[in-house]
Design a protein around this motif. Structure first.
Motif, mmCIF file in Angstrom:
data_model
loop_
_atom_site.group_PDB
_atom_site.id
_atom_site.type_symbol
_atom_site.label_atom_id
_atom_site.label_comp_id
_atom_site.label_asym_id
_atom_site.label_seq_id
_atom_site.Cartn_x
_atom_site.Cartn_y
_atom_site.Cartn_z
ATOM 1 N N ILE B 225 0.846 -1.206 0.000
ATOM 2 C CA ILE B 225 0.000 0.000 0.000
ATOM 3 C C ILE B 225 0.880 1.254 0.000
ATOM 4 C CG2 ILE B 225 -1.886 1.223 1.180
ATOM 5 C CD1 ILE B 225 -2.754 -1.535 2.330
ATOM 6 N N ALA B 226 2.016 1.190 0.707
ATOM 7 C CA ALA B 226 2.940 2.334 0.711
ATOM 8 C C ALA B 226 3.396 2.659 -0.704
ATOM 9 C CB ALA B 226 4.149 2.019 1.595
ATOM 10 N N LEU B 227 3.569 1.629 -1.524
ATOM 11 C CA LEU B 227 3.998 1.835 -2.913
ATOM 12 C C LEU B 227 2.810 2.085 -3.840
ATOM 13 C CD1 LEU B 227 6.890 -0.765 -3.105
ATOM 14 C CD2 LEU B 227 7.076 1.692 -3.603
ATOM 15 N N ARG B 228 1.614 2.164 -3.254
ATOM 16 C CA ARG B 228 0.371 2.375 -4.008
ATOM 17 C C ARG B 228 0.110 1.235 -5.003
ATOM 18 N NH1 ARG B 228 0.687 5.295 -0.127
ATOM 19 N NH2 ARG B 228 0.213 7.535 -0.091
ATOM 20 N N GLY B 229 0.630 0.050 -4.618
ATOM 21 C CA GLY B 229 0.292 -1.135 -5.378
ATOM 22 C C GLY B 229 -1.043 -1.698 -4.912
ATOM 23 N N SER B 230 -1.663 -0.987 -3.987
ATOM 24 C CA SER B 230 -3.012 -1.313 -3.499
ATOM 25 C C SER B 230 -3.543 -0.054 -2.834
ATOM 26 C CB SER B 230 -2.944 -2.448 -2.477
ATOM 27 O OG SER B 230 -4.149 -2.508 -1.726
#
Lengths: 571, 571
Positions: B225-230
């Motif tokens: 989520i930190a990498l905005r992969g979710s």
């Protein structure tokens, strides 16, 4: 007292209970034996009371509070009448462990003074005498929980600052609400049996038929309220301990789900066992009294005082919605559906209970409610899991507390002694088994939505509370009818239906049996001995459905009463 | 596969995860080592994406669903963008266990078709990609929970019909809601550590600083989520496993109380342990996204599907009341009061965390909220109880599952191996200890009503989530800051505050220490290594206060962000 035997200590305590009753209220002559005098309710006990005392004590908790909170009746007059009747009740059936009438009358006097000063009640239970099972600590009196080894101690500890000073959270809340506390009622030592027997008061008999048990473990509550020595009180239930005494005494009683009533600071058996939790529930003469008591306690926001209580205030919206469903039914278009469980696949109930079920079924059908057959997952599995839960510590806790005085364990106790303790992994596996069973049952309940015609699963399940009406001593061989509810953590309200009648409830010969215990229980049925025993049933709802079930129980209880009165008139 | 070593099996599985990523999304060249490339968030990862993909993936869950439920964005486009970014994320920090993008895109296509046909979304999460910690069973893919011995099995069982077909209750509900499932995220084998390390993916690194941990046990969720992969996903928390990854990755995350989110049918560690229960909680980039996910799940009435879920729908009245209190505060007359716990009496937090606390304190003070010092009962006692709970089975469950493949246990796991198991009586006594601690803490919380000036106790407690920002490998020596919340069963929402800054957060020499572990952790602080690590804090509420805490976290998170932006501008 050192060196005294358990028998001497128990005798001493028993005498001290009797001596705590004012001399003017003590019987001068011994009461006739049960063989000659079975039923001590109604006109029998009334002979010792004034008409005014009878009027007060035969008013239900709602009726009393209507009068005490409006200043029509004083707390003192109500308290004195109830204390008097409780004193008689104890002498008839051994239902009290602690008697503190003086303190009660003093409290009542303070309540009256408050009302005189403020022109308003202190709370919704202003001036209402409330009885308590002997697990709740009340300042100034003892808690023995039926253990001789607890006499003169705090839960078995000789030196404890809490002794005779500490109060359980429920007690604190009841005082806040204006209730008057005046006695604590008998329980079986260990709490783990459906009869109330201990080495202090010996046996708590059933007021309707003193050859029979008042049930257990809240048997003192059941007997006392049946004799109208209390308008309502609080028991606890881990396997049926509120419900059996309710059913056996013609009362209403609720086993709420875990997390609604505050157990904080109450004594308990096998405390800390965390798979099937004992819960507190009120018993009373009317369903609306249960609601009064339940709602009053919730108004104290017990979730800020007891870490195990859920922040769930009384949900008036659910009550309203349920009343709406009932009203709709009165217009002839029922949107309520019930299931009937005639038997649990293990034991067929005795004729009085089978008849009670038919009575309720007729009532429901006449009211044009949908009635379906309940065909649940194996109840034997529920019993197996619950039995292992109750025996997880190998009986160590109970053995320890009996050992304090070396008193013997009553043979009725369902927890074995000296078994091997389960270890952490075994307990965890058992807990998973329990959860899987809960899931199975939940899924089954959901499937009924397909056949109720209401678009919802059944609203409640009607089933026996025990295979028999108020049980004969030593014959409570199957507690499965109540225990499955505890395992599932469901809400169950017991309501009175009828009484065993030797002329109607004749034994039915049977060639085939569901199980060995089914045969045993079948053979135990004796229409003569059971005659007159109250027969109540359960209305079982899902988890945390207290508002709905109390509302439905009030409705059903009323309709069943109308139906039985009608039948009585016709016969 | 028989005869393969755990190392071979783990390697194989690791490669299969990578191979499940479409070739077009795989890096052609190895990524630079962490020493050269610490921060892979923001512009680093953006270089591999189109502007449109960036726009989609940097929109929060609420923003996405606003567009997908109104037909402005298609589920397919959103899913493809998120899958692409998740694929990159995994290659940068090892955050995935299962990759099923094809199935996701197929599901998204069906959702788009539904929308085209019905002109309305299937549910409130229509077209929203949601990531899942690798405890949830999804049909067609495996659940290893980080255990090599679970590869090719169902929870370690080689023969089980549920394998690759069964879905956890949460998964069923997410599908009903219209969510798109596309990956499962990494966890440490055993789940019992604050770092995400296992013998399959090895180690999940922190995207902001790849020298550091992403936290655990929901570390894959945190990193992804930190990498905005979710945009948001579901983790679980038994001692901080949602909160540490949230705090370490600059995210919002909630640890709800037991009984709100459906754990039914999810894999777990030490399943059946019944004193401190693992709970499910969402993690996301914004507080409002947590609320969206939480509320959406409740709308599925999980209490009819999971026997451990409470019948507690989203309580809009509590949300409203909380918003009312906030509004009142904006008018300058605050009726909100917070407590600050600077340290727990055991370990002083590192400078970045101490500064984060000061930042929040300033924010609260500027908003004219009452702020008091939190002086709770001993947190050491909480740690002692929790440690005994986690070790009650002597590590047997974890040893068994590691033993399936003979793989070694990561040294970070906080459960010892080969200890003696506790017996039923010891567990019951421990449970009583726990309840007494809960009561003690509850009573303390109540006492704050006397000093808040609002007439109520504090509305929430601000405290560290860990003594450090995102932790250095092997240095998570004190989990007490999160575990006390699990013991108390309180609601806690983590919110991002700041980042470690080597220029500001200089080590403070200290002569005196609160404990041995305090000294150890003090000495671990290395401003250079920690530079850039996210530092979040907890907002702790009482039991079952999810509606209130989510509403307050959204407000506080926003205000803190304004405050830090303002400071940034000034510096």
């Amino acid at each position: 007292m050192t060196g005294s035997t358990w028998k001497e200590l128990g005798d001493l305590k028993r005498r001290s209970i009797l001596e705590a009753i004012p001399a003017k209220w003590r019987f001068q002559h011994p009461v006739a034996p049960a063989e000659e005098l079975r039923d001590v309710t109604g006109s029998y006990i009334q002979q010792f009371l004034t008409p005014r005392e009878i009027e007060i004590t035969e008013t239900d908790a709602v009726g009393i509070t209507e009068r005490t909170t409006s200043g029509n009746w004083t707390a003192v007059e109500v308290t004195e009448a109830v204390c008097h009747r409780a004193a008689l009740a104890h002498q008839l059936v051994n239902c009290l462990h602690e008697v503190f009438f003086d303190a009660a009358i003093e409290d009542a006097r303070r309540l009256d003074a408050y009302f005189a000063d403020h022109k308003k009640p202190i709370g919704p239970l202003h001036g209402l005498p409330v009885s308590l099972k002997d697990q709740f600590h009340v300042k100034g009196v003892e808690t023995t929980m039926g253990y001789v080894g607890w006499i003169g101690t705090f839960q078995g500890k000789k030196v404890d600052l809490k002794r005779a000073t500490f109060e359980s959270e429920l007690v604190r809340e009841l005082r806040n609400l204006g209730a008057v506390l005046y006695c604590k009622t008998s329980v079986p030592a260990s709490l783990m049996t459906g009869e109330t027997v201990n080495n202090i008061i010996s046996y708590t008999w059933n007021p309707k038929n003193r050859l029979l048990s008042s049930g257990g473990s809240s048997g003192g509550e059941g007997a006392l309220i049946a004799l109208r020595g209390s308008p309502g009180g609080f028991g606890t239930d881990i396997g049926g301990s509120v419900r059996a005494p309710s059913a056996f005494n013609g009362l209403f009683g609720i086993r709420p789900s875990v997390g609604r009533m505050p157990y904080e600071g109450a004594a308990n058996s096998i405390d800390g066992q965390n798979l099937i939790l004992s819960v507190i529930g009120p018993l009373a003469t009317t369903a609306r009294s249960l609601t009064l008591l339940f709602k009053a306690v919730l108004s104290q926001q017990p979730w800020y005082r007891d870490p195990l209580v859920l922040e769930l205030p009384w949900r008036a919206d659910i009550e309203e919605r349920t009343r709406g469903l009932i009203k709709q039914s009165l217009n002839g278009s029922s949107s309520l559906a019930f299931a009937i469980m005639h038997h649990d696949g293990i034991v067929q109930p005795h004729p009085p209970i089978a008849r009670a079920i038919e009575l309720v079924k007729q009532t429901l059908t006449q009211l044009s409610h949908k009635v379906i057959e309940w065909k649940p997952p194996s109840h034997q599995l529920a019993i197996d899991i619950a039995t292992r839960v109750f025996n997880a510590d190998g009986g160590a806790d109970i053995a320890y507390h009996l050992g304090l005085s070396k008193e013997p364990k009553a043979p009725q106790v369902i927890v074995s002694g000296e078994l091997l303790q389960m270890n952490a992994q075994e307990i965890a596996a058992l807990n998973v088994e329990k959860r899987q069973y809960q899931k199975l049952y939940m899924d089954y309940w959901n499937t009924t939505a397909e056949i109720t015609g209401t678009g919802r699963p059944v609203d409640g399940v009607i089933c026996p509370c025990a295979p028999h009406a108020a049980v004969m001593p030593y014959q409570y061989a199957h507690t499965g009818y109540t225990t499955f509810v505890n395992l599932l953590d469901y809400t169950s309200v017991v309501f009175p239906v009828t009484h065993a009648d030797k002329n109607v409830d004749v034994p039915q010969p049977r060639a085939e049996f569901l199980s060995e215990v089914d045969k045993v229980i079948h053979e135990q049925y004796d229409p003569e001995a059971y005659d007159g025993a109250p027969a109540g049933l359960q209305l079982v709802g899902r988890r945390l459905e207290e508002e709905k079930m109390l509302t439905l129980a009030e409705y059903l209880g009323g309709e069943v009463k109308l139906m039985t009165c009608h039948e009585l008139k016709q016969s």
